[in-house]
Scaffold this motif. Sequence first.
Motif, short mmCIF file in Angstrom:
data_model
loop_
_atom_site.label_atom_id
_atom_site.label_comp_id
_atom_site.label_asym_id
_atom_site.label_seq_id
_atom_site.Cartn_x
_atom_site.Cartn_y
_atom_site.Cartn_z
N MET A 32 7.02 3.33 -0.02
CA MET A 32 5.98 4.16 -0.70
C MET A 32 6.63 5.82 -0.49
O MET A 32 6.42 6.76 -1.30
N LYS A 67 3.34 -1.10 -10.33
CA LYS A 67 2.44 -1.42 -9.13
C LYS A 67 2.58 -0.43 -8.09
O LYS A 67 1.36 -0.36 -7.51
N ARG A 70 0.21 2.29 -8.85
CA ARG A 70 -1.30 2.01 -8.68
C ARG A 70 -1.63 2.09 -7.16
O ARG A 70 -2.66 2.66 -6.97
N ARG A 71 -0.66 1.80 -6.46
CA ARG A 71 -0.98 1.68 -4.70
C ARG A 71 -0.78 2.78 -4.39
O ARG A 71 -2.04 3.43 -3.64
N LYS A 75 -4.20 5.11 -2.79
CA LYS A 75 -4.21 5.60 -1.48
C LYS A 75 -4.31 7.19 -1.65
O LYS A 75 -4.31 7.82 -0.43
#
Length: 151
Positions: A32, A67, A70-71, A75
């Motif tokens: 991330m 993906k 979106r995460r 967050k």
Amino acid sequence: MSNYPLPTRETSTIDSIKRVNRFQRKERTDRMEDYLEIIYELVQQKGYATSVDITECLNVSAPSVTKMMRRLDLKGYLEYEKYRGIRLTNEGKVVAENIKKRHKLLTEFFKIIGVSEDIAIQDAEGIEHHLHTETLEKLEQFLKTVNGYRT
């Protein structure tokens, strides 16, 4: 940054590994952080970041980027709408700027001890996510003392 309890002298290697893994941050992974860092850098260079840019820079598939976007959106690190731009939130910018600072500190340190710039950059990328805050503060103090380093 990892801010887990420090081991004592009596702690075995296995106990240390258990302790570190038990207390590592769970809210943000290394991957991330890599995404936030590359988005930040792209925006600094071009004024914007696209999923295609991220796919090329991180050598990942388009579905993987979607993906992760979106995460990161969930967050609160960025605002993402498919087929639209990617915008870091203030929190996302702070995280990315801290990652960049860690990378810069490590790269500078490695260069001072004689590592070539290319390898210093590569190694900094590999460990920038894993250092304790105290270690980074001491490294920054050291660099300021040795060569007048400025953040």
